[in-house]
Write an enzyme that holds these catalytic residues in place. Structure first.
Site, PDB file in Angstrom:
ATOM      1  CG  ASN A  44     -26.385  35.806  26.704  1.00 34.79           C
ATOM      2  OD1 ASN A  44     -25.248  35.355  26.647  1.00 34.79           O
ATOM      3  ND2 ASN A  44     -26.953  36.157  27.843  1.00 34.79           N
ATOM      4  CB  ILE A  45     -26.565  41.028  22.960  1.00 35.40           C
ATOM      5  CG1 ILE A  45     -25.433  40.359  22.182  1.00 35.40           C
ATOM      6  CG2 ILE A  45     -26.308  42.522  23.151  1.00 35.40           C
ATOM      7  CD1 ILE A  45     -25.380  40.756  20.713  1.00 35.40           C
ATOM      8  CD  GLU A  46     -28.571  39.806  30.527  1.00 36.93           C
ATOM      9  OE1 GLU A  46     -28.715  38.664  30.971  1.00 36.93           O
ATOM     10  OE2 GLU A  46     -28.292  40.781  31.262  1.00 36.93           O
ATOM     11  CD  GLU A  57     -29.985  29.488  22.279  1.00 36.91           C
ATOM     12  OE1 GLU A  57     -30.320  28.658  23.138  1.00 36.91           O
ATOM     13  OE2 GLU A  57     -29.884  30.715  22.524  1.00 36.91           O
ATOM     14  CB  CYS A  89     -35.875  30.828  25.248  1.00 36.41           C
ATOM     15  SG  CYS A  89     -35.615  31.951  23.845  1.00 36.41           S
ATOM     16  CB  CYS A  92     -33.889  30.148  20.681  1.00 38.72           C
ATOM     17  SG  CYS A  92     -33.007  31.606  21.271  1.00 38.72           S
TER      18      CYS A  92
END
Length: 136
Positions: A44-46, A57, A89, A92
């Protein structure tokens, strides 16, 4: 197809270390196995505006597509520090459903907990486009 989950679990665990999550501190790694035996990973890349965050994902799917979409998705591991293990989520799930309808997904966490589900089980009614063909 018999799935050897351990290389996927290890890949998802390792890529999780690269997650960029300065706001939520919720780091996730994902590993996607294709029919030709290749593994594509993502983390994940916030972004400070959460709507722009890229989930692990979807990052793994993007890596697979960017590589020319070799093989078809056969299995996915999602690794996050949540108990019970985190499920993908809605974004995804919809993205995964674009490419496969019944993907086995192994959810894991650092405690060693595991939950094996299928995309069809956790997302039984994805969006279905009934208009003109759209590229795939």
């Amino acid at each position: 197809m018999q799935i050897d989950w351990e290389p996927l679990v290890q890949a998802a665990h390792k890529v999780r270390e690269h997650a960029y999550a300065p706001f939520s501190k919720f780091r996730v790694g994902a590993a996607l196995l294709t029919a030709d035996g290749r593994i594509f990973t993502g983390c994940n890349i916030e972004n400070r505006t959460y709507g722009l965050t890229l989930c692990a994902e979807r990052c793994a799917i993007a890596a697979w597509v960017a590589a020319g979409s070799p093989g078809h998705p056969q299995a996915l591991v999602v690794h996050a520090d949540l108990s019970p293990p985190a499920r993908p989520c809605g974004l995804c799930r919809e993205t995964l459903a674009e490419f496969t309808k019944d993907l086995p997904i192994l959810l894991t966490n650092p405690k060693g907990e595991r939950d094996l589900v299928t995309l069809k089980e956790i997302f039984p009614q994805p969006f279905e486009w009934t208009g003109p063909a759209h590229g795939r």
